[in-house]
Design a protein around this motif. Structure first.
Motif, mmCIF file in Angstrom:
data_model
loop_
_atom_site.group_PDB
_atom_site.id
_atom_site.type_symbol
_atom_site.label_atom_id
_atom_site.label_comp_id
_atom_site.label_asym_id
_atom_site.label_seq_id
_atom_site.Cartn_x
_atom_site.Cartn_y
_atom_site.Cartn_z
ATOM 1 N N LYS A 211 0.792 -1.226 0.000
ATOM 2 C CA LYS A 211 0.000 0.000 0.000
ATOM 3 C C LYS A 211 0.825 1.277 0.000
ATOM 4 O O LYS A 211 0.527 2.196 -0.742
ATOM 5 C CB LYS A 211 -0.954 -0.001 1.198
ATOM 6 N N SER A 212 1.867 1.358 0.853
ATOM 7 C CA SER A 212 2.497 2.673 0.972
ATOM 8 C C SER A 212 4.008 2.701 0.752
ATOM 9 O O SER A 212 4.608 3.765 0.792
ATOM 10 C CB SER A 212 2.174 3.279 2.343
ATOM 11 N N SER A 213 4.636 1.539 0.529
ATOM 12 C CA SER A 213 6.056 1.576 0.198
ATOM 13 C C SER A 213 6.396 0.320 -0.579
ATOM 14 O O SER A 213 5.574 -0.586 -0.709
ATOM 15 C CB SER A 213 6.920 1.655 1.462
ATOM 16 N N SER A 214 7.633 0.244 -1.043
ATOM 17 C CA SER A 214 8.028 -0.956 -1.779
ATOM 18 C C SER A 214 8.599 -2.021 -0.843
ATOM 19 O O SER A 214 8.933 -3.119 -1.276
ATOM 20 C CB SER A 214 9.072 -0.593 -2.849
ATOM 21 N N ALA B 240 1.502 -2.549 5.223
ATOM 22 C CA ALA B 240 0.166 -3.067 4.911
ATOM 23 C C ALA B 240 0.029 -3.379 3.425
ATOM 24 O O ALA B 240 0.634 -2.700 2.587
ATOM 25 C CB ALA B 240 -0.885 -2.045 5.333
ATOM 26 N N LYS B 241 -0.775 -4.411 3.140
ATOM 27 C CA LYS B 241 -0.906 -4.857 1.745
ATOM 28 C C LYS B 241 -2.297 -5.423 1.467
ATOM 29 O O LYS B 241 -3.025 -5.800 2.371
ATOM 30 C CB LYS B 241 0.123 -5.957 1.430
ATOM 31 N N PHE B 242 -2.602 -5.505 0.188
ATOM 32 C CA PHE B 242 -3.692 -6.350 -0.297
ATOM 33 C C PHE B 242 -3.056 -7.555 -0.985
ATOM 34 O O PHE B 242 -1.908 -7.491 -1.423
ATOM 35 C CB PHE B 242 -4.521 -5.655 -1.385
ATOM 36 N N ILE B 243 -3.856 -8.622 -1.138
ATOM 37 C CA ILE B 243 -3.506 -9.615 -2.151
ATOM 38 C C ILE B 243 -4.359 -9.297 -3.372
ATOM 39 O O ILE B 243 -5.595 -9.285 -3.295
ATOM 40 C CB ILE B 243 -3.772 -11.058 -1.684
ATOM 41 N N GLY C 103 -5.558 -4.357 6.217
ATOM 42 C CA GLY C 103 -5.836 -3.110 6.943
ATOM 43 C C GLY C 103 -4.646 -2.175 6.935
ATOM 44 O O GLY C 103 -4.125 -1.835 5.880
ATOM 45 N N GLU C 104 -4.208 -1.786 8.140
ATOM 46 C CA GLU C 104 -3.103 -0.821 8.228
ATOM 47 C C GLU C 104 -1.941 -1.410 9.015
ATOM 48 O O GLU C 104 -1.212 -0.702 9.715
ATOM 49 C CB GLU C 104 -3.601 0.461 8.897
ATOM 50 N N LYS C 105 -1.764 -2.690 8.918
ATOM 51 C CA LYS C 105 -0.741 -3.362 9.724
ATOM 52 C C LYS C 105 0.666 -2.845 9.382
ATOM 53 O O LYS C 105 1.023 -2.745 8.222
ATOM 54 C CB LYS C 105 -0.783 -4.866 9.465
ATOM 55 N N PRO C 106 1.468 -2.558 10.439
ATOM 56 C CA PRO C 106 2.855 -2.134 10.185
ATOM 57 C C PRO C 106 3.703 -3.275 9.608
ATOM 58 O O PRO C 106 4.722 -3.033 8.972
ATOM 59 C CB PRO C 106 3.372 -1.724 11.562
ATOM 60 N N ASP C 107 3.271 -4.535 9.852
ATOM 61 C CA ASP C 107 3.990 -5.704 9.340
ATOM 62 C C ASP C 107 2.923 -6.657 8.807
ATOM 63 O O ASP C 107 2.506 -7.586 9.481
ATOM 64 C CB ASP C 107 4.806 -6.336 10.486
ATOM 65 N N VAL D 293 -8.766 -24.140 -5.040
ATOM 66 C CA VAL D 293 -7.506 -23.399 -5.108
ATOM 67 C C VAL D 293 -7.265 -22.798 -3.727
ATOM 68 O O VAL D 293 -8.156 -22.143 -3.168
ATOM 69 C CB VAL D 293 -7.549 -22.280 -6.173
ATOM 70 N N ILE D 294 -6.081 -23.064 -3.178
ATOM 71 C CA ILE D 294 -5.740 -22.629 -1.819
ATOM 72 C C ILE D 294 -4.550 -21.689 -1.887
ATOM 73 O O ILE D 294 -3.591 -21.940 -2.614
ATOM 74 C CB ILE D 294 -5.398 -23.867 -0.952
ATOM 75 N N LEU D 295 -4.653 -20.598 -1.143
ATOM 76 C CA LEU D 295 -3.550 -19.644 -1.092
ATOM 77 C C LEU D 295 -3.078 -19.550 0.354
ATOM 78 O O LEU D 295 -3.886 -19.313 1.259
ATOM 79 C CB LEU D 295 -4.074 -18.287 -1.586
ATOM 80 N N VAL D 296 -1.780 -19.806 0.577
ATOM 81 C CA VAL D 296 -1.220 -19.767 1.929
ATOM 82 C C VAL D 296 -0.228 -18.608 2.006
ATOM 83 O O VAL D 296 0.591 -18.431 1.104
ATOM 84 C CB VAL D 296 -0.503 -21.099 2.278
ATOM 85 N N TYR D 297 -0.330 -17.808 3.061
ATOM 86 C CA TYR D 297 0.558 -16.655 3.216
ATOM 87 C C TYR D 297 0.825 -16.447 4.702
ATOM 88 O O TYR D 297 0.317 -17.187 5.545
ATOM 89 C CB TYR D 297 -0.076 -15.399 2.570
ATOM 90 N N ASP D 298 1.645 -15.446 4.999
ATOM 91 C CA ASP D 298 2.024 -15.185 6.388
ATOM 92 C C ASP D 298 1.617 -13.762 6.758
ATOM 93 O O ASP D 298 1.504 -12.910 5.881
ATOM 94 C CB ASP D 298 3.543 -15.346 6.519
ATOM 95 N N ILE D 299 1.352 -13.520 8.047
ATOM 96 C CA ILE D 299 1.266 -12.125 8.499
ATOM 97 C C ILE D 299 2.219 -11.932 9.675
ATOM 98 O O ILE D 299 2.488 -12.865 10.426
ATOM 99 C CB ILE D 299 -0.165 -11.683 8.894
ATOM 100 N N CYS D 300 2.755 -10.721 9.785
ATOM 101 C CA CYS D 300 3.662 -10.383 10.890
ATOM 102 C C CYS D 300 4.942 -11.216 10.850
ATOM 103 O O CYS D 300 5.459 -11.625 11.884
ATOM 104 C CB CYS D 300 2.920 -10.549 12.221
ATOM 105 N N PHE D 301 5.467 -11.453 9.676
ATOM 106 C CA PHE D 301 6.659 -12.293 9.548
ATOM 107 C C PHE D 301 7.862 -11.706 10.281
ATOM 108 O O PHE D 301 8.661 -12.419 10.875
ATOM 109 C CB PHE D 301 7.004 -12.475 8.058
ATOM 110 N N TYR D 302 7.998 -10.370 10.216
ATOM 111 C CA TYR D 302 9.223 -9.731 10.734
ATOM 112 C C TYR D 302 9.104 -9.291 12.194
ATOM 113 O O TYR D 302 10.028 -8.683 12.728
ATOM 114 C CB TYR D 302 9.591 -8.532 9.853
ATOM 115 N N HIS D 303 7.937 -9.571 12.817
ATOM 116 C CA HIS D 303 7.710 -9.160 14.209
ATOM 117 C C HIS D 303 7.948 -7.671 14.404
ATOM 118 O O HIS D 303 8.447 -7.233 15.443
ATOM 119 C CB HIS D 303 8.600 -9.967 15.180
ATOM 120 N N HIS D 304 7.575 -6.888 13.394
ATOM 121 C CA HIS D 304 7.718 -5.439 13.491
ATOM 122 C C HIS D 304 6.435 -4.866 14.098
ATOM 123 O O HIS D 304 5.404 -4.783 13.441
ATOM 124 C CB HIS D 304 7.982 -4.856 12.093
ATOM 125 N N LYS D 305 6.494 -4.498 15.359
ATOM 126 C CA LYS D 305 5.360 -3.959 16.113
ATOM 127 C C LYS D 305 4.187 -4.943 16.171
ATOM 128 O O LYS D 305 3.019 -4.537 16.172
ATOM 129 C CB LYS D 305 4.884 -2.626 15.524
#
Ligand SMILES: *[C@@H]1O[C@H](CO)[C@@H](O)[C@H](O)[C@H]1NC(C)=O
Ligand SMILES: *[C@@H]1O[C@H](CO)[C@@H](O)[C@H](O)[C@H]1NC(C)=O
Length: 385
Positions: free
Chosen positions: A71-74, A79-82, A104-108, A124-136
């Motif tokens: 959403k706001s940086s590279s 935060a992101k969408f799929i 939403g607006e997650k920092p990680d 069709v199944i899509l598997v992903y991670d959230i908060c991988f880097y434990h940033h906040k």
């Protein structure tokens, strides 16, 4: 001969002619047949950057393309969408983008991810991670969404960490597989990598179409769970494929260039339960600068895509092997000379003469920087014939 059997013989002959002419692995001569930019960073949908593209076929013969919409940086956090687009005509035209997951607006936020097709139940199944880097945030969670209608609608996200235990794990990026051969025919196998210190290749498995998941094979980094130094053994992002003997070959990013500036390969002989060190080797021919790469098996031929350069992400190249990866044909097809990053491949497997001729590549492509666009390339394997 009766007319009926003559007709049958004639149609068999025509079928053999139409399917055999030009279709022999020795005659592979890849041609970039068509190419379209599916996403352009900074332009579409107020998204800063599109990165980490995935591509899959569906049981109904559609193609689905996914990418992170940052959403706001590279950067990898934030935060992101799929984002997803769907093609029902073998990649000629694509649906508008739909955003199937919003963190939403997650920092990680979320990180892709693996797409896996269950052909037995048509999902069709899509598997992903959230908060991988434990940033906040804490802990990291492994999430899954599923479509039972060819990618038109998607389930609410489900938290697989409840079954797998809490750990940092980014699947892929690329596709997971459903085993077509024994051992463990029908099993879903999704492989990815772990946290920065406790890194390595990890596979998660499901024997009931994605309802229950459990932990499978592990290839740990050395020193495990300690800060790495240059040239330490640090297997990272990966792409599994199934060979026709039922083994799983995982092509792995060699994060710290241990032993070579080339790819790590590990083979599982038990359907992903173990990734033995004695089945791990280095593929010196697959020169690599430490990046996520693509692999695909189609009709017994192993294909590989990466930015083929020791030092930087340029020169997106397609290689192929007629010997299950023991050697590579001494030709390479350049897809894009300039900046290029992550890639993923798929193909349609109806058995029709048309589908036998093509593979599809999705990759990060740019002029100054590989993050500029996500591009879809249709490759004719037999020089356009
Ligand atoms: C996912 O489940 C794990 C284990 O129960 C839990 O610790 C974590 O907070 C959950 N994550 C989310 C996003 O609900
Ligand atoms: C591009 O890749 C091919 C195949 O690996 C290699 O021969 C060639 O030297 C590469 N070119 C650059 C500029 O990296």
């Amino acid at each position: 001969m009766e007319t009926g059997s003559r007709l049958a013989a004639l149609s068999l002959l025509l079928f053999l002619l139409s399917s055999c002419v030009c279709i022999s692995p020795e005659q592979i001569e890849p041609l970039l047949y068509d190419e379209q930019l599916l996403w352009v960073s900074g332009v579409m949908g107020e998204v800063n950057t599109y990165r980490i593209p995935l591509l899959t076929f569906t049981p109904k013969g559609s193609l689905l393309a996914f990418t992170e919409a940052r959403k706001s940086s590279s950067g990898d956090m934030g935060a992101k969408f799929i984002a997803m687009r769907r093609s029902m005509d073998k990649g000629a035209t694509w649906s508008p983008t739909s955003f199937i997951v919003d963190d939403g607006e997650k920092p990680d936020g979320l990180n892709l991810g693996s797409v896996v097709v269950d052909e037995e139940v048509g999902s069709v199944i899509l598997v992903y991670d959230i908060c991988f880097y434990h940033h906040k945030c804490n802990p990291s969670s492994i999430m899954m969404v599923e479509s039972r209608d060819d990618g038109l609608s998607w389930s609410q996200p489900r938290n697989l960490s409840v079954q797998l235990g809490v750990k940092s794990f980014i699947p892929g990026p690329g596709f997971g597989i459903q085993k077509r051969y024994n051992p463990a025919k029908g099993r879903l196998v999704v492989c990815g990598h772990g946290t920065l210190a406790a890194n390595g290749v990890f596979c998660i498995l499901s024997d009931d179409h994605g309802r229950h998941w459990y932990n499978g094979g592990v290839l740990k980094s050395i020193p495990y769970n300690q800060q790495k130094r240059a040239q330490d053994f640090d297997p990272d992002e990966c792409q599994p494929v199934e060979m026709t003997d039922g083994s799983i070959v995982i092509n792995v990013r060699n994060q710290n260039s241990y032993h070579c500036r080339c790819r790590i390969v590990v083979r599982s002989l038990d359907g992903g339960l173990t990734l033995p060190v004695e089945n791990t080797f280095f593929d010196y021919e697959l020169v690599d600068s430490a990046v996520s790469a693509g692999a695909l098996v189609k009709e017994g031929v192993l294909y590989f895509t990466n930015p083929s350069n020791e030092h930087s992400r340029v020169n997106m190249t397609l290689r192929w092997s007629l010997t299950d990866g023991n050697s590579w044909v001494n030709k390479a097809a350049q897809i894009w000379a300039g900046p290029s990053g992550y890639s993923c491949m798929t193909s349609l497997n109806s058995g029709s003469p048309e589908d036998r001729k093509f593979i599809f590549v999705i990759y990060e492509k740019g002029h100054k920087n590989y993050c500029e666009t996500v591009s879809f390339a249709k490759i004719h394997l037999y020089g356009g014939r």
